[in-house]
Design a protein around this motif. Structure first.
Motif, PDB file in Angstrom:
ATOM      1  N   LYS A   9      -1.942  -2.496  -4.650  1.00  0.00           N
ATOM      2  CA  LYS A   9      -2.895  -1.383  -4.651  1.00  0.00           C
ATOM      3  C   LYS A   9      -2.193  -0.139  -5.179  1.00  0.00           C
ATOM      4  O   LYS A   9      -1.117   0.233  -4.686  1.00  0.00           O
ATOM      5  N   HIS A  23      -3.683   9.092   0.343  1.00  0.00           N
ATOM      6  CA  HIS A  23      -2.267   8.831   0.641  1.00  0.00           C
ATOM      7  C   HIS A  23      -1.419  10.084   0.448  1.00  0.00           C
ATOM      8  O   HIS A  23      -0.200   9.999   0.421  1.00  0.00           O
ATOM      9  N   THR A  49       0.792  -1.228   0.000  1.00  0.00           N
ATOM     10  CA  THR A  49       0.000   0.000   0.000  1.00  0.00           C
ATOM     11  C   THR A  49       0.823   1.275   0.000  1.00  0.00           C
ATOM     12  O   THR A  49       0.296   2.335  -0.243  1.00  0.00           O
ATOM     13  N   ASN A  84      -4.236   9.878  -5.487  1.00  0.00           N
ATOM     14  CA  ASN A  84      -4.792   9.115  -4.366  1.00  0.00           C
ATOM     15  C   ASN A  84      -4.700  10.026  -3.159  1.00  0.00           C
ATOM     16  O   ASN A  84      -3.737   9.982  -2.396  1.00  0.00           O
ATOM     17  N   ASP A 135      -6.256   2.788  -4.457  1.00  0.00           N
ATOM     18  CA  ASP A 135      -5.943   1.485  -3.858  1.00  0.00           C
ATOM     19  C   ASP A 135      -6.532   0.315  -4.631  1.00  0.00           C
ATOM     20  O   ASP A 135      -6.861  -0.725  -4.035  1.00  0.00           O
TER      21      ASP A 135
END
Ligand code: FEO
Ligand code: CA
Ligand code: CA
Ligand code: CA
Length: 539
Positions: A371, A397, A13, A394, A296
């Motif tokens: 992901k 993140h 991840t 994303n 992800d």
């Protein structure tokens, strides 16, 4: 390798950028690809590149802004009648696949053809305005009691086949009932492959409608692949009696033959399909690369059992019905087969292969798929066969600007189960682009990139202003340097870049503009398909 940073994944991840010592070499393998030009044949080599246009600047202007000397004309907008049945061009235009009118004879006609356009989503707020429904008191749970609104929503989605022609310097929609037609939220569509008729899809062999049609691609046999992305129309829009397992597939449409059944190929898995980029393996089978557009989620490829037959179009129509779906594990640099029969991790969690394909996301996680940060469009480089994947962003993140990653299959063979990869370009102030979404290659190997974000004057995208269109050389002195070709009207996403074979026209879609391109009876910005001309697009 000075400008090239390698990406390795510290875990499944978290991403970390680290410098690495090995590089991606040019592939010597079969670089035949379907999505650009010349019926899949790489069209002319040559060292890229400098831009043949003077780049435009970031702007808030409510217009499709182009470099000096280039102009656009609108071919079709939401609500335009396309045939004598009164069917209308749908909403939220995305993906443009141009088929030269003489494609089936191997031709490359660049001034007349058929275009497949996706219609990604309905815009209920706009339709309520048109129908005089009070949006403030409307509850989507009650949509069934607004049959006119539901009908408009079902007619707005899916895709259109339109006949287009250049006349007196402008591209026009030709009213031609032999071709012009709609696939919409009601069209009967056959399921093919392992999940057809299975328990996983509640026994369905035929489903109704295609939805969430985001991007897609062209097959080597001149059909369109349309990808169903965000398909939760029960929860998002309140569509009654909604079976989610009937959506989220790759749809194949023959633009040349309205009688050919539209099909959803379950062998390619069910997820938020962004696109489908087709190429060939060394031994002549078909590869289809696909992104799952959600933070992800994973990057996939499908390899057919059957080989492509360049001499018999009809013989290729069942190629996408049987094959193997793989998910990418970036840490191991491996493709992992989502194959129930041979994988014990799948056997313990799923009932059968139909269940694996219908719930491909869960299956991908069960076998160690990496992901990623919203895998959107994928394209295969026309000269070296490397595979470019847009990771849009994303935000969860802290990756707000995304990147484009370049994968090299081992031995230059798309059938290989291993690969290397590197970041081609990272979004942000240094490169000047953000949130890359659709990709398209020109014949010289320049990568055309469109962006997907929503800037306001005080959010994280403020400096980027309206979404743009960029050309990025993938070789030569300007390697990795974005040149801005266009800036879209306010509030829009520019989608679906696609060049004619002569590279004198660039088709683009302007999706969901705020106020640009209204019309009598349509008091809002209308999504549309445009043709851009005026100069060369590659040199
Ligand atoms: Fe529909 Fe992936 O953007
Ligand atoms: Ca997209
Ligand atoms: Ca594309
Ligand atoms: Ca998008």
């Amino acid at each position: 390798m000075d400008r090239r940073l390698f990406l390795t994944y510290a875990g499944s991840t978290t991403a970390a950028l680290v410098a690495a010592s090995t590089g991606i070499g040019a592939l010597t393998g079969n670089a035949m690809t379907a999505n650009h030009l010349m019926n899949g044949q790489p069209s002319g080599q040559g060292k890229p590149l400098t831009a043949p246009f003077k780049p435009v600047s970031r702007t808030w202007e409510n217009e499709l802004v182009l470099p000096n000397g280039y102009k656009y004309n609108i071919i079709a907008s939401y609500g335009d009648v396309i045939n004598s049945k009164g069917e209308k061009f749908g909403d939220a235009a995305d993906l443009t696949v141009y088929f030269p009118i003489d494609s089936l004879e191997g031709g490359n006609h660049s001034e007349e053809g058929l275009i497949w356009v996706n219609h990604e989503f309905p815009e209920p707020g706009n339709y309520m305005k048109m129908l005089g429904i009070n949006e403030a008191t409307f509850k989507k749970e009650n949509l069934a009691s607004y049959p006119e609104l539901l009908k408009m929503e079902k007619e707005a989605v899916g895709g259109s086949v339109i006949h287009v022609k250049k006349e007196n310097g402008e591209w026009k929609l030709v009213q031609n009932d032999a071709y012009n037609r709609r696939v919409d939220g009601t069209t009967p569509i056959e399921l093919t492959g392992p999940a057809r008729g299975s328990k996983a899809v509640n026994g369905a062999t035929k489903v109704f409608g295609s939805l969430g049609n985001c991007s897609g691609g062209r097959t080597l046999w001149n059909t369109a692949l349309s990808c169903e992305e965000n398909t939760g129309y029960g929860s998002s829009y309140g569509w009654p009696n909604f079976d989610e397992t009937h959506y989220g597939w790759v749809v194949e449409v023959d633009p040349f033959d309205p009688k050919k059944p539209v099909r959803k190929h379950t062998a390619l898995g069910r997820f938020a399909h962004e696109n489908a980029a087709m190429g060939l393996t060394e031994d002549g089978r078909v590869v289809v690369y696909m992104g799952d557009d959600k933070g992800d989620e994973c990057f996939y490829k499908f390899i057919s059992d059957k080989k492509f037959n360049p001499n018999n179009r009809e013989a290729n129509f069942d190629i996408l019905e049987n094959g193997t779906l793989y998910v990418a594990n970036l840490g191991k640099q491996k493709w992992i087969a989502l194959d129930y029969a041979s994988n014990s991790a799948l056997k313990s969690q799923f009932a059968d292969q139909a269940d694996v394909l219908t719930n491909a996301r869960a299956a991908a996680k069960a076998v160690g798929g990496t992901k990623l940060d919203r895998p959107e469009d994928v394209e295969i480089h026309p000269h070296d066969g490397t595979v470019f994947l847009a990771l849009t962003n994303n935000s969860g993140h802290g990756n707000f600007h995304g990147q484009i990653v370049r994968f090299a299959p081992a031995n230059g063979d798309h059938a290989s189960d291993s690969f290397t990869f590197e970041v081609f370009i990272a979004g942000g102030q240094q490169s000047g682009i953000t949130c890359p979404d659709n990709l398209h290659f020109d014949s010289k190997g320049n990568l055309w990139v469109v962006e997907d974000y929503g800037a306001t004057e005080d959010n994280i995208y403020a400096a980027y202003k309206n979404c743009g269109v960029f050309m990025i050389p993938t070789d030569g002195k300007s390697y990795g340097v974005p040149h801005q070709f266009a800036s879209g009207p306010k509030g829009c996403e520019v989608t679906g870049p696609w060049l004619t074979p002569d590279e004198r026209t660039l088709f683009l879609d302007v999706q969901h503009p705020d106020t640009w391109n209204p019309a009598p009876g349509y008091d809002f910005g209308r999504s549309c398909l445009v043709a851009v001309q005026g100069g060369s697009f590659s040199k």
